[in-house]
Design an enzyme around this catalytic site. Structure first.
Site, PDB file in Angstrom:
ATOM      1  N   HIS A 591       0.839  -1.209   0.000  1.00  0.00           N
ATOM      2  CA  HIS A 591       0.000   0.000   0.000  1.00  0.00           C
ATOM      3  C   HIS A 591       0.870   1.253   0.000  1.00  0.00           C
ATOM      4  O   HIS A 591       0.682   2.152  -0.832  1.00  0.00           O
ATOM      5  CB  HIS A 591      -0.907  -0.022   1.234  1.00  0.00           C
ATOM      6  CG  HIS A 591      -1.732   1.209   1.428  1.00  0.00           C
ATOM      7  ND1 HIS A 591      -3.053   1.287   1.050  1.00  0.00           N
ATOM      8  CD2 HIS A 591      -1.425   2.419   1.960  1.00  0.00           C
ATOM      9  CE1 HIS A 591      -3.525   2.489   1.339  1.00  0.00           C
ATOM     10  NE2 HIS A 591      -2.548   3.199   1.899  1.00  0.00           N
ATOM     11  N   GLU A 592       1.831   1.312   0.926  1.00  0.00           N
ATOM     12  CA  GLU A 592       2.682   2.509   1.008  1.00  0.00           C
ATOM     13  C   GLU A 592       3.569   2.633  -0.225  1.00  0.00           C
ATOM     14  O   GLU A 592       3.801   3.741  -0.725  1.00  0.00           O
ATOM     15  CB  GLU A 592       3.525   2.479   2.291  1.00  0.00           C
ATOM     16  CG  GLU A 592       2.724   2.457   3.583  1.00  0.00           C
ATOM     17  CD  GLU A 592       1.696   3.569   3.671  1.00  0.00           C
ATOM     18  OE1 GLU A 592       1.889   4.633   3.048  1.00  0.00           O
ATOM     19  OE2 GLU A 592       0.673   3.376   4.362  1.00  0.00           O
ATOM     20  N   ASP A 655      -4.565   0.764  -2.059  1.00  0.00           N
ATOM     21  CA  ASP A 655      -5.144  -0.491  -1.568  1.00  0.00           C
ATOM     22  C   ASP A 655      -5.087  -1.578  -2.632  1.00  0.00           C
ATOM     23  O   ASP A 655      -4.681  -2.717  -2.364  1.00  0.00           O
ATOM     24  CB  ASP A 655      -6.598  -0.276  -1.144  1.00  0.00           C
ATOM     25  CG  ASP A 655      -6.726   0.390   0.214  1.00  0.00           C
ATOM     26  OD1 ASP A 655      -5.735   0.417   0.958  1.00  0.00           O
ATOM     27  OD2 ASP A 655      -7.831   0.877   0.533  1.00  0.00           O
TER      28      ASP A 655
END
Length: 754
Positions: A591-592, A655
């Site tokens: 995600h990051e 996501d």
């Protein structure tokens, strides 16, 4: 067990490969056939006994072949062995308790994965939302409490200051003795407040300077120091829109829908005015209504967050002289020189502003508003920020408003929880070493680094298969992914007592004076901010403290940061199957990482500079891909209120991309290490377990009021749709759960960006 299973599989494959000529069956049995024509004998010459024996043998042979074939197929496709260790049984129990297996996973995977958890976990008293993040934060809070309350001789001065701050917060007897006196004295020092007494009428500029720098409030606009987006090696002053007492402009502008909140906010304002010495309630209410009307005027000129996503469009660098022309209601040079003292600011000082139109309009609003109201509004900003440091009457007023605002049930939460949160929020780096030593294993950084490396490799593999991106942009994107810097656990300086003490050298905490300690911290933190203006950005300066249960990506530093607080279960557990760890911390990492390439992060190059490094064809293709997600998430709703697919776009991209990268990384791990043991009684493959583990990280509940607040303020989609949205776009999910095409979790039209 896993490595034993892997070796067994290889041994069997070696056995098959070593066999000689002939037909080979899956179990390794060799059956040689002679040429039928050359050895056949006329059936007519056989005796009846021979004929009967031949028929019997043929039937037996056929039966034997059928049995061997069936056994071979079963042997070849058998599932991995089951893990029956204590850890596996424990995690299985947790998974089962969270699930609702009566729900069809192809209809509603969130309810399938989280139905049991939601039933067993109503929103606790004193909270407006609850989930895995909340549970882990409560665990971390308990650890911090123990550390703050148990002194050791080895702690640094910075750690001792955190303990003094915490103990002053816990000294309720002293806080109750002082009542509202500390804040009332502060207001008087600033020139007064017309709501509680006389005020200095020509004090606008001085009051604005003091409440901005000394007490870190942001009436009218915010001022801060951060890296220049177009020259990330240099810090620069930023000025941006600010000043609303409620979380979003929507609360002010949609009055009918938010009437309950607006009335609750006004009552809260009146109550605080009374507690601070205001006289007639009607007079207080009239002036507080004027402040509320002024905030509504600010809301009218505030730009919605979804219209601020393209930083290339809203970034403007001006000089201090140009800022004076843009927003003349403020005397900018005196203002900036005062708040940044001893740094000298002249007319050529570069300043980054967002939303020039807002600054123009807020300047006009200031010039056309009565000075008494402007002062009332600025002092209200101070009161709103500092009243929680006073006695229980102010806590009660806060709780009453929180019940209206977020649906939080009034409850007597232990005082230590409030004090731990406030100490961590203000002095989290000071207490960081204690937390790290107590919770963070020495090899945790190496383990996390390995996971990040695997996720990054998987992301780059997916990058190479994208059809919508041109080759030059793809090459640059890979270079950016390679250049992403990993920060894990904690910034290094906090583990060096001398370096840590140097950072907090100018902050002093006084025993038993909680309000004073908080005010001193606000002033200290602004001084630290001001000092950064003439310094280069530093990777060791984190935006989150070690105990935080969160993670982030910094576009100007091109780095991903994972505090120690987010690395335990349910995100990562050493004894858990890799499927769960990749579905937990693996997706968090993905995600990051994907944030570096979302609709905002993609505008920054590998060095953290905002510039157009994509070819136009790929920019247009990217926008087409993302429009699919905007439409998809905009069709979701909570309690009849739609998700803002534009506002949540960046998080939705992250996501989806994070899930895809983590799944691919898990498949790479299995190819390299062999299949894992499965968990008992679940009846799930490890691939299914990966998706289930991902979903259960997001099991959560919220009050209706909190859900409404999240929909209009949070750049993340609601938890349900973080699960459903990502999984319904995953072909692999649908394959592993055998979801029919066109079912809710397997729509025929899917969205994909990365």
């Amino acid at each position: 067990m896993m490595s034993t299973y892997k070796r067994a599989t290889l041994d069997e494959e070696d056995l098959v490969d070593s066999l000689s000529e002939g037909e080979v069956y899956p179990n390794g049995l060799q059956v040689n056939f002679r040429n039928f024509r050359s050895s056949q004998r006329c059936w007519a010459t056989r005796t009846q006994v021979e004929k009967r024996l031949i028929v019997l043998v043929a039937l037996l042979a056929a039966g034997l072949v059928a049995c061997l074939t069936a056994l071979g197929i079963q042997y070849r496709t058998r599932t991995p062995p089951v893990c029956l260790s204590e850890a596996c049984v424990s995690v299985t129990s947790s998974i089962l308790n969270s699930m609702n297996p009566t729900v069809d996973p192809c209809q509603d995977f969130f309810s399938y994965a989280c139905g049991g958890w939601i039933k067993a976990n109503p929103v606790p008293d004193g909270h407006s939302r609850w989930g895995a993040f909340s549970n882990l934060w409560e665990h971390n809070q308990a650890i911090i409490k123990h550390l703050l309350e148990n002194s050791t001789a080895s702690v640094s001065e910075a750690e001792r200051k955190a303990q003094v701050y915490y103990r002053a917060c816990m000294n309720e007897t002293r806080i109750e003795e002082l009542r509202a006196k500390p804040l009332m004295e502060l207001i008087e020092k600033l020139g007064g407040w017309n709501i509680t007494g006389p005020w200095a009428k020509d004090n606008f500029q001085d009051t604005l300077q003091v409440v901005t720098a000394h007490y870190r409030t942001s009436p009218f606009f915010s001022v801060y120091v951060s890296a220049d987006s177009k020259n990330s090696n240099r810090n620069v002053i930023h000025v941006d829109q600010s000043g609303l007492g409620l979380p979003s402009r929507d609360y002010y502008l949609n009055k009918t829908e938010n009437e309950k909140v607006l009335n609750g906010y006004l009552n809260y304002m009146v109550q605080l005015g009374k507690l601070l010495g205001g006289g007639d309630e009607n007079a207080i209410r009239a002036q507080m209504q004027q402040i509320l009307d002024f905030e509504t005027a600010l809301a009218n000129i505030t730009i919605p967050q979804e219209k601020r996503r393209d930083e290339e469009l809203i970034y403007h660098k001006v000089t201090a002289a140009e800022l004076q022309t843009l927003a003349p209601a403020i005397n900018w040079l005196p203002f900036l020189n005062t708040i940044f003292y001893p740094v000298e600011i002249n007319e050529s000082e570069p300043i980054v502003v967002y939303d020039k139109e807002y600054l123009e309009q807020v300047s006009t609003l200031i010039n056309t508003t009565d000075k008494c109201l402007l002062n009332n509004y600025m002092i209200w900003n101070l009161v709103r920020k500092t009243s929680s440091f006073l006695d229980q009457r102010f806590q009660d007023a806060d709780e009453k408003f929180m019940e209206v605002m977020y649906g939080t049930k009034k409850t007597c939460l232990p005082r230590w929880k409030f004090c731990v949160s406030d100490t961590e929020n203000n002095l989290g780096f000071g207490l960081g070493p204690m937390f790290v030593k107590a919770t963070f294993a020495e090899d945790s950084k190496n383990i996390a680094s390995e996971i990040i490396l695997e996720i990054k490799k998987a992301f780059e593999e997916s990058l190479s298969t994208l059809k919508w991106m041109d080759e030059d942009t793809r090459k640059s994107a890979k270079e950016k992914a390679d250049a992403i810097y990993n920060m894990i656990g904690y910034p290094n300086f906090i583990m060096d007592p001398k370096e840590l003490d140097k950072v907090f050298n100018d902050y002093t905490a006084v025993p038993d004076l909680y309000f004073e300690n908080a005010m001193r911290f606000f002033n200290f933190s602004w001084r630290v901010t001001a000092e950064q203006l003439r310094k280069a950005p530093n990777r060791d300066q984190w935006s989150m403290t070690p105990p935080m249960v969160n993670a982030y990506y910094s576009p100007t530093k091109n780095e991903i940061v994972f505090p120690a607080g987010i690395l335990p279960a349910p995100f990562y557990t050493r004894s858990s199957p890799k499927a769960l760890n990749f579905g937990g911390i693996g997706v968090v990492v993905g995600h990051e990482l994907t944030h570096a390439f979302d609709d905002q992060g993609r505008e920054y190059d590998k060095d953290g500079n905002l510039r157009p490094w994509w070819k136009n064809s790929s920019v247009e293709a990217f926008k087409q891909q993302t429009e699919c997600m905007v439409e998809q998430y905009s069709n979701y709703s909570v309690n009849g209120e739609p998700v803002n697919g534009r506002h949540t776009l960046g998080e939705n991209i992250a996501d989806n991309g994070g899930l895809k990268a983590a799944y691919r990384a898990y498949q790479n791990w299995v190819k390299k290490n062999g299949a894992e043991e499965t968990l008992p009684t679940l009846g799930l493959t490890n691939n299914q377990l990966f998706f289930l583990g991902f979903a259960q990280v997001w099991c959560s509940v919220r009050t209706p009021e909190s859900s409404h607040e999240g929909l209009i303020t949070d750049p993340h989609s609601p938890s349900r749709f973080r699960v459903i949205g990502s999984l319904s776009n995953s072909k692999e999910f649908s394959e592993h759960f055998q979801c029919p095409p066109g079912s809710p979790m397997n729509p025929r039209h899917k969205c994909e960006v990365w």
